[in-house]
Design a protein around this motif. Sequence first.
Motif, PDB file in Angstrom:
ATOM      1  N   GLY A 196     -14.257  33.822  -4.916  1.00 31.64           N
ATOM      2  CA  GLY A 196     -13.763  34.888  -5.765  1.00 31.64           C
ATOM      3  C   GLY A 196     -12.543  34.398  -6.525  1.00 31.64           C
ATOM      4  O   GLY A 196     -12.618  33.426  -7.276  1.00 31.64           O
ATOM      5  N   ASP A 197     -11.391  35.048  -6.263  1.00 32.40           N
ATOM      6  CA  ASP A 197     -10.173  34.652  -6.978  1.00 32.40           C
ATOM      7  C   ASP A 197      -9.218  33.850  -6.112  1.00 32.40           C
ATOM      8  O   ASP A 197      -8.116  33.528  -6.534  1.00 32.40           O
ATOM      9  CB  ASP A 197      -9.460  35.883  -7.550  1.00 32.40           C
ATOM     10  CG  ASP A 197      -9.015  36.886  -6.480  1.00 32.40           C
ATOM     11  OD1 ASP A 197      -9.207  36.616  -5.272  1.00 32.40           O
ATOM     12  OD2 ASP A 197      -8.480  37.947  -6.855  1.00 32.40           O
ATOM     13  N   HIS A 198      -9.646  33.491  -4.868  1.00 32.77           N
ATOM     14  CA  HIS A 198      -8.710  32.860  -3.938  1.00 32.77           C
ATOM     15  C   HIS A 198      -9.467  32.022  -2.915  1.00 32.77           C
ATOM     16  O   HIS A 198     -10.538  32.412  -2.451  1.00 32.77           O
ATOM     17  CB  HIS A 198      -7.916  33.961  -3.215  1.00 32.77           C
ATOM     18  CG  HIS A 198      -6.755  33.492  -2.395  1.00 32.77           C
ATOM     19  ND1 HIS A 198      -6.896  32.891  -1.164  1.00 32.77           N
ATOM     20  CD2 HIS A 198      -5.414  33.539  -2.630  1.00 32.77           C
ATOM     21  CE1 HIS A 198      -5.696  32.603  -0.678  1.00 32.77           C
ATOM     22  NE2 HIS A 198      -4.787  32.981  -1.544  1.00 32.77           N
ATOM     23  N   LEU A 199      -8.905  30.870  -2.561  1.00 36.33           N
ATOM     24  CA  LEU A 199      -9.417  30.041  -1.474  1.00 36.33           C
ATOM     25  C   LEU A 199      -8.244  29.518  -0.656  1.00 36.33           C
ATOM     26  O   LEU A 199      -7.234  29.094  -1.225  1.00 36.33           O
ATOM     27  CB  LEU A 199     -10.207  28.841  -1.999  1.00 36.33           C
ATOM     28  CG  LEU A 199     -11.652  29.048  -2.442  1.00 36.33           C
ATOM     29  CD1 LEU A 199     -12.211  27.731  -2.985  1.00 36.33           C
ATOM     30  CD2 LEU A 199     -12.517  29.546  -1.297  1.00 36.33           C
ATOM     31  N   MET A 240      -9.343  21.368  -7.304  1.00 33.87           N
ATOM     32  CA  MET A 240      -8.981  22.772  -7.477  1.00 33.87           C
ATOM     33  C   MET A 240      -8.284  23.017  -8.812  1.00 33.87           C
ATOM     34  O   MET A 240      -8.485  24.055  -9.443  1.00 33.87           O
ATOM     35  CB  MET A 240      -8.110  23.228  -6.309  1.00 33.87           C
ATOM     36  CG  MET A 240      -8.830  23.189  -4.958  1.00 33.87           C
ATOM     37  SD  MET A 240     -10.352  24.145  -4.933  1.00 33.87           S
ATOM     38  CE  MET A 240      -9.702  25.799  -5.069  1.00 33.87           C
ATOM     39  N   GLU A 241      -7.463  22.088  -9.256  1.00 30.11           N
ATOM     40  CA  GLU A 241      -6.825  22.238 -10.563  1.00 30.11           C
ATOM     41  C   GLU A 241      -7.865  22.213 -11.677  1.00 30.11           C
ATOM     42  O   GLU A 241      -7.799  23.013 -12.625  1.00 30.11           O
ATOM     43  CB  GLU A 241      -5.783  21.141 -10.760  1.00 30.11           C
ATOM     44  CG  GLU A 241      -4.519  21.353  -9.926  1.00 30.11           C
ATOM     45  CD  GLU A 241      -3.535  20.203 -10.033  1.00 30.11           C
ATOM     46  OE1 GLU A 241      -3.762  19.310 -10.880  1.00 30.11           O
ATOM     47  OE2 GLU A 241      -2.551  20.200  -9.265  1.00 30.11           O
ATOM     48  N   GLN A 242      -8.834  21.318 -11.569  1.00 27.64           N
ATOM     49  CA  GLN A 242      -9.887  21.241 -12.578  1.00 27.64           C
ATOM     50  C   GLN A 242     -10.743  22.496 -12.597  1.00 27.64           C
ATOM     51  O   GLN A 242     -11.308  22.865 -13.631  1.00 27.64           O
ATOM     52  CB  GLN A 242     -10.766  20.017 -12.317  1.00 27.64           C
ATOM     53  CG  GLN A 242     -10.074  18.684 -12.568  1.00 27.64           C
ATOM     54  CD  GLN A 242     -10.921  17.496 -12.145  1.00 27.64           C
ATOM     55  OE1 GLN A 242     -11.993  17.651 -11.556  1.00 27.64           O
ATOM     56  NE2 GLN A 242     -10.437  16.287 -12.445  1.00 27.64           N
ATOM     57  N   SER A 243     -10.838  23.169 -11.447  1.00 27.77           N
ATOM     58  CA  SER A 243     -11.664  24.378 -11.354  1.00 27.77           C
ATOM     59  C   SER A 243     -10.935  25.634 -11.819  1.00 27.77           C
ATOM     60  O   SER A 243     -11.532  26.717 -11.849  1.00 27.77           O
ATOM     61  CB  SER A 243     -12.113  24.582  -9.909  1.00 27.77           C
ATOM     62  OG  SER A 243     -11.028  25.026  -9.103  1.00 27.77           O
ATOM     63  N   GLY A 244      -9.657  25.528 -12.144  1.00 25.75           N
ATOM     64  CA  GLY A 244      -8.884  26.696 -12.551  1.00 25.75           C
ATOM     65  C   GLY A 244      -8.303  27.484 -11.401  1.00 25.75           C
ATOM     66  O   GLY A 244      -7.881  28.631 -11.563  1.00 25.75           O
ATOM     67  N   MET A 245      -8.280  26.857 -10.198  1.00 19.81           N
ATOM     68  CA  MET A 245      -7.691  27.508  -9.022  1.00 19.81           C
ATOM     69  C   MET A 245      -6.640  26.583  -8.418  1.00 19.81           C
ATOM     70  O   MET A 245      -6.808  26.066  -7.311  1.00 19.81           O
ATOM     71  CB  MET A 245      -8.759  27.852  -7.989  1.00 19.81           C
ATOM     72  CG  MET A 245      -9.766  28.870  -8.452  1.00 19.81           C
ATOM     73  SD  MET A 245     -10.992  29.285  -7.162  1.00 19.81           S
ATOM     74  CE  MET A 245      -9.972  30.243  -6.028  1.00 19.81           C
ATOM     75  N   PRO A 246      -5.549  26.337  -9.112  1.00 13.11           N
ATOM     76  CA  PRO A 246      -4.533  25.414  -8.594  1.00 13.11           C
ATOM     77  C   PRO A 246      -3.831  25.989  -7.366  1.00 13.11           C
ATOM     78  O   PRO A 246      -3.913  27.188  -7.083  1.00 13.11           O
ATOM     79  CB  PRO A 246      -3.562  25.288  -9.769  1.00 13.11           C
ATOM     80  CG  PRO A 246      -3.701  26.587 -10.500  1.00 13.11           C
ATOM     81  CD  PRO A 246      -5.154  26.955 -10.379  1.00 13.11           C
ATOM     82  N   ALA A 247      -3.144  25.116  -6.654  1.00 17.35           N
ATOM     83  CA  ALA A 247      -2.386  25.553  -5.479  1.00 17.35           C
ATOM     84  C   ALA A 247      -1.164  26.336  -5.938  1.00 17.35           C
ATOM     85  O   ALA A 247      -0.348  25.823  -6.693  1.00 17.35           O
ATOM     86  CB  ALA A 247      -1.960  24.352  -4.644  1.00 17.35           C
ATOM     87  N   HIS A 253      -4.947  28.509  -2.849  1.00 17.93           N
ATOM     88  CA  HIS A 253      -5.317  28.296  -4.239  1.00 17.93           C
ATOM     89  C   HIS A 253      -5.841  29.604  -4.822  1.00 17.93           C
ATOM     90  O   HIS A 253      -6.531  30.361  -4.139  1.00 17.93           O
ATOM     91  CB  HIS A 253      -6.402  27.225  -4.340  1.00 17.93           C
ATOM     92  CG  HIS A 253      -6.005  25.911  -3.744  1.00 17.93           C
ATOM     93  ND1 HIS A 253      -5.684  24.808  -4.510  1.00 17.93           N
ATOM     94  CD2 HIS A 253      -5.850  25.514  -2.452  1.00 17.93           C
ATOM     95  CE1 HIS A 253      -5.370  23.799  -3.711  1.00 17.93           C
ATOM     96  NE2 HIS A 253      -5.456  24.210  -2.459  1.00 17.93           N
ATOM     97  N   ALA A 254      -5.525  29.850  -6.086  1.00 13.79           N
ATOM     98  CA  ALA A 254      -5.960  31.107  -6.685  1.00 13.79           C
ATOM     99  C   ALA A 254      -6.077  30.980  -8.198  1.00 13.79           C
ATOM    100  O   ALA A 254      -5.403  30.165  -8.834  1.00 13.79           O
ATOM    101  CB  ALA A 254      -4.984  32.228  -6.341  1.00 13.79           C
ATOM    102  N   ARG A 255      -6.948  31.803  -8.744  1.00 13.00           N
ATOM    103  CA  ARG A 255      -6.955  31.987 -10.185  1.00 13.00           C
ATOM    104  C   ARG A 255      -5.723  32.824 -10.540  1.00 13.00           C
ATOM    105  O   ARG A 255      -5.183  33.530  -9.679  1.00 13.00           O
ATOM    106  CB  ARG A 255      -8.228  32.698 -10.623  1.00 13.00           C
ATOM    107  CG  ARG A 255      -9.506  32.017 -10.129  1.00 13.00           C
ATOM    108  CD  ARG A 255     -10.753  32.627 -10.742  1.00 13.00           C
ATOM    109  NE  ARG A 255     -11.936  32.250  -9.967  1.00 13.00           N
ATOM    110  CZ  ARG A 255     -12.529  31.060 -10.019  1.00 13.00           C
ATOM    111  NH1 ARG A 255     -12.028  30.123 -10.833  1.00 13.00           N
ATOM    112  NH2 ARG A 255     -13.584  30.795  -9.286  1.00 13.00           N
ATOM    113  N   SER A 260      -2.482  35.922  -2.888  1.00 18.51           N
ATOM    114  CA  SER A 260      -2.365  36.887  -1.801  1.00 18.51           C
ATOM    115  C   SER A 260      -0.984  37.534  -1.880  1.00 18.51           C
ATOM    116  O   SER A 260       0.026  36.905  -1.590  1.00 18.51           O
ATOM    117  CB  SER A 260      -2.529  36.192  -0.440  1.00 18.51           C
ATOM    118  OG  SER A 260      -2.127  37.051   0.607  1.00 18.51           O
ATOM    119  N   ARG A 261      -0.952  38.782  -2.259  1.00 21.56           N
ATOM    120  CA  ARG A 261       0.343  39.452  -2.430  1.00 21.56           C
ATOM    121  C   ARG A 261       1.066  39.599  -1.097  1.00 21.56           C
ATOM    122  O   ARG A 261       2.300  39.557  -1.048  1.00 21.56           O
ATOM    123  CB  ARG A 261       0.124  40.825  -3.074  1.00 21.56           C
ATOM    124  CG  ARG A 261      -0.469  40.749  -4.466  1.00 21.56           C
ATOM    125  CD  ARG A 261      -0.725  42.138  -5.037  1.00 21.56           C
ATOM    126  NE  ARG A 261      -1.656  42.065  -6.148  1.00 21.56           N
ATOM    127  CZ  ARG A 261      -2.264  43.125  -6.674  1.00 21.56           C
ATOM    128  NH1 ARG A 261      -2.030  44.334  -6.165  1.00 21.56           N
ATOM    129  NH2 ARG A 261      -3.100  42.986  -7.678  1.00 21.56           N
TER     130      ARG A 261
END
Length: 395
Positions: A196-199, A240-247, A253-255, A260-261
């Motif tokens: 989804g938006d987070h890993l 992850m950076e290439q996927s648009g979900m950087p640390a 990692h998240a879009r 995670s608030r």
Amino acid sequence: MPASGASGTVPSRGFGLYVHWPFCVSKCPYCDFNSHVRERVDAARWQKAYLAELAGYAQAGYGRGETITSVFFGGGTPSLMPPETAAAILEAARQHWRFASDVEVTLEANPNSAEAEKFAAFAQAGINRLSIGVQSFDETVLKFLGRAHDAGAARQAIAAAQKAVPRYSFDLIYARPGQTAEGWRAELNEALTLAGDHLSLYTLTIEPNTGFAGAVARGALKPMDDDAQAALYDLTQEIMEQSGMPAYEISNHARPGGESRHNLVYWRSGEYLGLGPGAHARQRGGAGWQAIQNRRKPEAWLEQVEQQGEGRESLTPVSHAERAEEALMMGLRLAEGVYAENFRAACGLDLDAVVPRERSAPLEKAGLLIRTPEKIVATKEGRAVLDGLLAKLLA
């Protein structure tokens, strides 16, 4: 609530509520969390205890005037609790505190089919984000990690989460003995097709008093060496950076906007309450910050709450210096770093006074740290060696 301090804004530190459900179906050999296996749990009795402890916090004035920005049901395995218990806790919390209009309410879940079938009921109870303990999509690895689900159940649980809630995340464990870069790349690429938006991506850590620690002591398990772990960590960041979900944090990692608030409350040194066995809280008291620690053993916590209305083991004043150290240790895990304004609000001290420029300058020159008038940031290279960096900053 700004997630990363974009456009020059200083992000909110938030105010969180954590609820610990300590029970699991089985104990994983890598786990050092406060989790326990019980044949039977009296859910009604436990629900009553959670509500009593919650009321005790409110009556004592904790969080008075604050707005809850996040609630996190952690464990253990909170997806084992009845959805009605989660609903009752959320309803009671709303009676005691304001909730943000965009409040994040997360529940940790295992992918077992019986628990996944409850996702829709948890959504009706008020859960709007699920965090699923997948750990791997490889059957052999799942057995090695002692997981009670298979890869098919993991994929089905993710599909169920997609239907049940607007936001979901799942965890994977890497840097396992014998793992190759090619194997991890393939596993991570599959995860990205399901994400989804987070890993959350954690390296396997051998914690004391766990099954894996015993295996290492017996010579039955040899952890991956540091260089190989570092190489997989670097590969993870690249993919992850290439996927648009950087640390946005060392292991998370998240879009954009998918962070995670609740965990940001901890990393930004915000205030939070903790319910349940072993739960922690950080609260402002009349004389300053207080650290609250609940009793860890489930039965001991439960009996004390029933007798006294709270399950506290200790309440300890936290000095400005201790709070400052916490703020740096937690905040430098974040890609956004530590904002001077938030640091002052968290500990009552100026960042420049706690970390003089002459102490940070060599680390800046080495490419491990970036410092501006607004904040201090550990670079990607600095976060990879954060323990050593902190030792120098706090010397």
